[in-house]
Write an enzyme that holds these catalytic residues in place. Structure first.
Site, mmCIF file in Angstrom:
data_model
loop_
_atom_site.group_PDB
_atom_site.id
_atom_site.type_symbol
_atom_site.label_atom_id
_atom_site.label_comp_id
_atom_site.label_asym_id
_atom_site.label_seq_id
_atom_site.Cartn_x
_atom_site.Cartn_y
_atom_site.Cartn_z
ATOM 1 N N ASP A 12 -3.952 -2.904 -10.840
ATOM 2 C CA ASP A 12 -5.086 -2.116 -10.321
ATOM 3 C C ASP A 12 -5.909 -1.563 -11.484
ATOM 4 O OD1 ASP A 12 -4.252 -2.504 -7.705
ATOM 5 O OD2 ASP A 12 -3.365 -0.512 -7.488
ATOM 6 N N LYS A 39 -0.197 -3.741 -2.198
ATOM 7 C CA LYS A 39 0.426 -3.084 -1.032
ATOM 8 C C LYS A 39 1.911 -3.415 -0.957
ATOM 9 C CE LYS A 39 -3.976 -3.088 1.327
ATOM 10 N NZ LYS A 39 -4.356 -1.744 0.928
ATOM 11 N N ASN A 42 3.743 -1.401 -3.785
ATOM 12 C CA ASN A 42 3.758 0.032 -3.448
ATOM 13 C C ASN A 42 4.772 0.326 -2.336
ATOM 14 O OD1 ASN A 42 1.614 0.286 -5.227
ATOM 15 N ND2 ASN A 42 0.048 0.248 -3.633
ATOM 16 N N GLY A 216 -3.451 12.709 10.771
ATOM 17 C CA GLY A 216 -2.044 12.482 11.088
ATOM 18 C C GLY A 216 -1.743 11.058 11.517
ATOM 19 N N GLY A 242 -1.291 5.046 2.479
ATOM 20 C CA GLY A 242 -0.791 4.270 3.618
ATOM 21 C C GLY A 242 0.509 3.556 3.262
ATOM 22 N N ASP A 243 0.588 3.056 2.037
ATOM 23 C CA ASP A 243 1.813 2.357 1.601
ATOM 24 C C ASP A 243 2.983 3.326 1.527
ATOM 25 O OD1 ASP A 243 0.264 0.046 1.285
ATOM 26 O OD2 ASP A 243 -0.222 0.567 -0.788
ATOM 27 N N SER A 282 1.843 7.191 -8.001
ATOM 28 C CA SER A 282 1.689 8.430 -7.220
ATOM 29 C C SER A 282 2.735 8.561 -6.107
ATOM 30 C CB SER A 282 0.284 8.455 -6.592
ATOM 31 O OG SER A 282 0.158 7.415 -5.639
#
Ligand code: RIB
Length: 290
Positions: A12, A39, A42, A216, A242-243, A282
């Site tokens: 990335d 994705k 992660n 949420g 999301g991952d 992260s």
């Protein structure tokens, strides 16, 4: 029971900008940082950091060693990852002042998955094991069908959404985890409740988790619904939120948590993820989430 994530590994290139580029515009970036991502990568890291035994399968090019090393340091089993003649997958990611991103994806080695490699990977897995998939590698439908025939349960994060997903054997998916954009792609509804209801009717035996960012998430199976609030966070970069959610939700379920507790765990982890820059970098460890 083992977890196989057959997924992408990307380099990335993350550029900080005050606002996303418009067509025809040229402007300087505030900074550039290179992170491990994809994705697939992660989600493997998120599941492993949550405490699951995870095997990652996928391909990298000659410059992708640090991607494999990132997984290894996150306690993911990398013995099934193969080399490709193609360059590693990479992305150009703009992150704006609000922490939002837009991602340009080059598939590279991720699109070099062939049937003999799929057979080799799946030969180590069988009934009771889980297969986790996203939509950043080639041969996804083949992997799905072969894995199902071997008795694996299938978790599908249909991300990024592309029309070709509509031709996949989605009826064999056990758990879907998708966001509003992906749900709209499948159903035509931008209203999340309408989209979720449509998906739940179409796949009545599958679990479906619809993630809604700061609003949420909602879990559905047939007519059952469970809602989860997002935890508030100081947003720095939403990449891989999301991952992280997907990985932690799967980890919770596999550990035998009730759905509501797995959703809560996933939301906590995602809130920590958005408070930090980068994708893989992260994703929090389980101790921190708890
Ligand atoms: O979900 C975030 C990921 O999407 C990034 O790491 C990037 O590689 C793209 O695949």
């Amino acid at each position: 029971m083992r977890i196989l994530n057959f997924g992408s590994l990307n380099i990335d290139y993350v550029y900080r900008v005050d606002a996303f580029l418009k067509p025809g515009e040229t402007k300087p970036a505030q900074s550039r940082v290179v992170f491990a991502g994809g994705k697939g990568l992660n989600q493997s890291l998120a599941m492993a950091k949550a405490g699951l035994p995870v095997f990652h399968a996928g391909k990298v090019g000659s410059e992708g060693d640090f991607l494999v090393e990132t997984l290894r340091q996150g306690r993911v089993d990398t013995s099934l990852i193969a080399r490709s003649e193609q360059p590693s997958g990479h992305t150009i990611i703009q992150v704006d002042d609000q922490g939002r991103n837009c991602i340009l994806l080059f598939g590279g080695a991720n699109q070099d998955i062939d049937e003999s490699y799929v057979d080799h990977v799946l030969s180590s897995f069988g009934p009771g094991d889980y297969l986790v998939l996203q939509n950043e590698i080639s041969l996804v439908p083949t992997i799905m069908k072969k894995a199902k025939m071997k008795g694996l349960s299938i978790v599908m994060n249909p991300s990024p959404y592309t029309k070709v997903l509509l031709s996949y054997p989605l009826e064999i998916v056990d758990i879907f985890i998708l966001n509003e954009i992906e749900a709209e792609g499948f159903t035509g509804y931008s209203d999340p409740h309408k989209a979720l209801n449509t998906l739940a009717q179409r796949f009545p035996v599958s679990q479906i988790v619809l993630t809604l960012g700061e609003k949420g998430a909602i879990w559905a199976r047939d007519s059952e619904r469970i809602e989860q609030q997002a935890y508030s966070a100081q947003v720095v970069d939403t990449t891989a939120a999301g991952d992280t959610f997907s990985g932690y939700f799967v980890a919770g379920l596999v550990e035998g948590y009730p759905v509501s507790k797995a959703l809560d765990l996933a939301s906590r982890a995602a809130a920590i993820c958005v408070s930090r820059p980068g994708a893989a970098a992260s994703i929090p460890w389980r101790e921190e989430v708890h």
